[in-house]
Design a protein around this motif. Sequence first.
Motif, PDB file in Angstrom:
ATOM      1  N   VAL A 277       0.845  -1.190   0.000  1.00 37.60           N
ATOM      2  CA  VAL A 277       0.000   0.000   0.000  1.00 37.60           C
ATOM      3  C   VAL A 277       0.883   1.244   0.000  1.00 37.60           C
ATOM      4  N   ASN A 278       0.579   2.167  -0.896  1.00 33.06           N
ATOM      5  CA  ASN A 278       1.307   3.435  -0.935  1.00 33.06           C
ATOM      6  C   ASN A 278       0.792   4.363   0.150  1.00 33.06           C
ATOM      7  N   VAL A 279       1.713   4.948   0.883  1.00 34.92           N
ATOM      8  CA  VAL A 279       1.312   5.869   1.935  1.00 34.92           C
ATOM      9  C   VAL A 279       2.008   7.203   1.716  1.00 34.92           C
ATOM     10  N   SER A 280       1.210   8.258   1.770  1.00 38.57           N
ATOM     11  CA  SER A 280       1.749   9.597   1.564  1.00 38.57           C
ATOM     12  C   SER A 280       2.296  10.150   2.885  1.00 38.57           C
ATOM     13  N   ALA A 281       3.320  10.967   2.785  1.00 36.28           N
ATOM     14  CA  ALA A 281       3.955  11.542   3.981  1.00 36.28           C
ATOM     15  C   ALA A 281       2.955  12.281   4.857  1.00 36.28           C
ATOM     16  N   VAL A 282       1.981  12.904   4.209  1.00 36.06           N
ATOM     17  CA  VAL A 282       0.989  13.684   4.951  1.00 36.06           C
ATOM     18  C   VAL A 282       0.236  12.789   5.955  1.00 36.06           C
ATOM     19  N   GLN A 283       0.087  11.515   5.598  1.00 35.39           N
ATOM     20  CA  GLN A 283      -0.602  10.590   6.500  1.00 35.39           C
ATOM     21  C   GLN A 283       0.189  10.340   7.786  1.00 35.39           C
ATOM     22  N   PHE A 284       1.479  10.628   7.737  1.00 39.68           N
ATOM     23  CA  PHE A 284       2.340  10.468   8.912  1.00 39.68           C
ATOM     24  C   PHE A 284       2.218  11.643   9.885  1.00 39.68           C
TER      25      PHE A 284
ATOM     26  N   LEU B 294       8.170   4.306  11.556  1.00 36.40           N
ATOM     27  CA  LEU B 294       8.620   3.118  10.831  1.00 36.40           C
ATOM     28  C   LEU B 294       9.024   2.010  11.800  1.00 36.40           C
ATOM     29  N   LYS B 295       9.672   2.388  12.896  1.00 33.77           N
ATOM     30  CA  LYS B 295      10.069   1.380  13.891  1.00 33.77           C
ATOM     31  C   LYS B 295       8.851   0.692  14.485  1.00 33.77           C
ATOM     32  N   GLU B 296       7.825   1.483  14.788  1.00 32.33           N
ATOM     33  CA  GLU B 296       6.597   0.891  15.345  1.00 32.33           C
ATOM     34  C   GLU B 296       5.945  -0.062  14.357  1.00 32.33           C
ATOM     35  N   LEU B 297       5.914   0.359  13.093  1.00 30.59           N
ATOM     36  CA  LEU B 297       5.316  -0.502  12.066  1.00 30.59           C
ATOM     37  C   LEU B 297       6.101  -1.807  11.950  1.00 30.59           C
ATOM     38  N   LYS B 298       7.427  -1.684  11.974  1.00 31.51           N
ATOM     39  CA  LYS B 298       8.285  -2.867  11.886  1.00 31.51           C
ATOM     40  C   LYS B 298       8.022  -3.820  13.052  1.00 31.51           C
ATOM     41  N   ASN B 299       7.836  -3.250  14.242  1.00 29.25           N
ATOM     42  CA  ASN B 299       7.544  -4.073  15.423  1.00 29.25           C
ATOM     43  C   ASN B 299       6.243  -4.848  15.282  1.00 29.25           C
ATOM     44  N   MET B 300       5.343  -4.318  14.470  1.00 19.15           N
ATOM     45  CA  MET B 300       4.073  -5.013  14.243  1.00 19.15           C
ATOM     46  C   MET B 300       4.205  -6.085  13.164  1.00 19.15           C
ATOM     47  N   GLY B 301       5.379  -6.164  12.549  1.00 18.26           N
ATOM     48  CA  GLY B 301       5.597  -7.183  11.515  1.00 18.26           C
ATOM     49  C   GLY B 301       5.392  -6.681  10.095  1.00 18.26           C
ATOM     50  N   ILE B 302       5.079  -5.385   9.998  1.00 16.42           N
ATOM     51  CA  ILE B 302       4.861  -4.781   8.682  1.00 16.42           C
ATOM     52  C   ILE B 302       6.221  -4.494   8.043  1.00 16.42           C
TER      53      ILE B 302
ATOM     54  N   SER C 146      -1.817   4.033  14.903  1.00 15.91           N
ATOM     55  CA  SER C 146      -3.098   3.515  15.401  1.00 15.91           C
ATOM     56  C   SER C 146      -4.126   3.365  14.288  1.00 15.91           C
ATOM     57  N   VAL C 147      -4.014   4.190  13.256  1.00 15.43           N
ATOM     58  CA  VAL C 147      -4.891   4.004  12.088  1.00 15.43           C
ATOM     59  C   VAL C 147      -4.621   2.634  11.457  1.00 15.43           C
ATOM     60  N   VAL C 148      -3.352   2.287  11.336  1.00 15.78           N
ATOM     61  CA  VAL C 148      -2.993   0.993  10.757  1.00 15.78           C
ATOM     62  C   VAL C 148      -3.497  -0.134  11.659  1.00 15.78           C
ATOM     63  N   LYS C 149      -3.254   0.017  12.967  1.00 16.57           N
ATOM     64  CA  LYS C 149      -3.700  -1.009  13.926  1.00 16.57           C
ATOM     65  C   LYS C 149      -5.203  -1.234  13.855  1.00 16.57           C
ATOM     66  N   LYS C 150      -5.937  -0.115  13.823  1.00 10.60           N
ATOM     67  CA  LYS C 150      -7.397  -0.199  13.782  1.00 10.60           C
ATOM     68  C   LYS C 150      -7.857  -0.983  12.551  1.00 10.60           C
ATOM     69  N   ASN C 151      -7.244  -0.674  11.410  1.00 12.43           N
ATOM     70  CA  ASN C 151      -7.634  -1.365  10.181  1.00 12.43           C
ATOM     71  C   ASN C 151      -7.237  -2.844  10.197  1.00 12.43           C
ATOM     72  N   LEU C 152      -6.092  -3.130  10.821  1.00  9.97           N
ATOM     73  CA  LEU C 152      -5.683  -4.534  10.924  1.00  9.97           C
ATOM     74  C   LEU C 152      -6.679  -5.308  11.782  1.00  9.97           C
ATOM     75  N   GLU C 153      -7.127  -4.682  12.874  1.00 15.19           N
ATOM     76  CA  GLU C 153      -8.098  -5.342  13.747  1.00 15.19           C
ATOM     77  C   GLU C 153      -9.426  -5.534  13.029  1.00 15.19           C
ATOM     78  N   GLU C 154      -9.867  -4.480  12.354  1.00 15.30           N
ATOM     79  CA  GLU C 154     -11.153  -4.547  11.654  1.00 15.30           C
ATOM     80  C   GLU C 154     -11.180  -5.612  10.569  1.00 15.30           C
ATOM     81  N   THR C 155     -10.071  -5.717   9.837  1.00 12.12           N
ATOM     82  CA  THR C 155     -10.075  -6.608   8.674  1.00 12.12           C
ATOM     83  C   THR C 155      -9.489  -7.985   8.986  1.00 12.12           C
TER      84      THR C 155
END
Length: 279
Positions: free
Chosen positions: A116-123, A166-174, A130-139
């Motif tokens: 998935v492409n993510v724009s810097a503005v989303q950061f 990025l470190k947090e995302l990596k910790n989640m396995g992404i 938490s947006v990523v986490k929420k979507n992972l839980e939902e789906t």
Amino acid sequence: FSWSSRPKSFTTAETYKEGDSFELKIKENLADAIKNEEFVLFYQPVVDMKTGRISSLEALVRWNSPIFGFMPPLEFIPICEKTGLIKPLGNWILNRAMEDGKKICENLEYPMDIAVNVSAVQFEGEDFVSVVKKNLEETKFDPTRLYIEITESSLILSLDNILNILKELKNMGIRILLDDFGTGYSSLNYLENLPIDGVKIDKSFISKIEEVNYKKSILSSIISLVKKMNLDAIVEGVEEESQLRYLEECSCTKVQGYLFSKPIPITELHTLFDKKIII
Ligand code: C2E
Ligand code: CA
Ligand code: CA
Ligand code: CA
């Protein structure tokens, strides 16, 4: 106002200025467009050079607008970024890509990753993690199947923040990919200091490789550098058989481009699976 009446020279993502009426029109329609599900994700395969099979699918957004017609992302993503609408849109994209990804993975006997492409503005601002986490839980999508593609140009904003995210995302396995590699600056610095898993080498490096003789050396050097750093080297924009042959010589790990497939709707993906793409 309609797509066909839009003067050619009038406005594109590159030329629009603040306050342009085209921009205003898009802005006015974007929020509703998200609600009305006018966006659609297409998927383009990434082929693993070792197995010859599709190893991942990159989600690429399109806007099927009743007002503007079928809009490519470069026409509306920059406006979404300027207006902040990329946040609700980006959230929708993440959610849909994970939903689609779940369905795709369930129907395959071998693993498939979704990028998935993510724009810097989303950061910026609200918590992207938490947006990523929420979507992972939902789906219920498996985070170890998810790639997030970020561009170099987006990284000049605030490196510390981005590093933490990025470190947090990596910790989640992404896993993280650096997109459009070679088009920004400080590239080598990013390779060394960001927790990335691979780079997508911009299509400008593969184009005209047969016509301009030094281009082959540049490309092979980039690939070997990337691989020496234990990162995946993915070359984008592969359109010709001869380009693919050269990439095989360079021991490139993954390839993507019209030679294999254009981005296609999820309903057409079945035509790609269960066959070796590189023969
Ligand atoms: P990108 O992430 O670099 O995506 C690759 C672009 O190259 C896609 O254009 C794809 O269709 C195109 N492409 C793939 N293979 C070939 C080839 O062999 N030759 C040529 N000439 N082009 C090829 P697309 O779909 O128009 O997307 C353009 C850009 O818009 C993307 O570049 C990305 O920066 C942005 N974008 C697309 N979808 C999203 C999204 O969901 N979120 C965000 N934030 N940006 C997106
Ligand atoms: Ca990309
Ligand atoms: Ca790219
Ligand atoms: Ca790009």
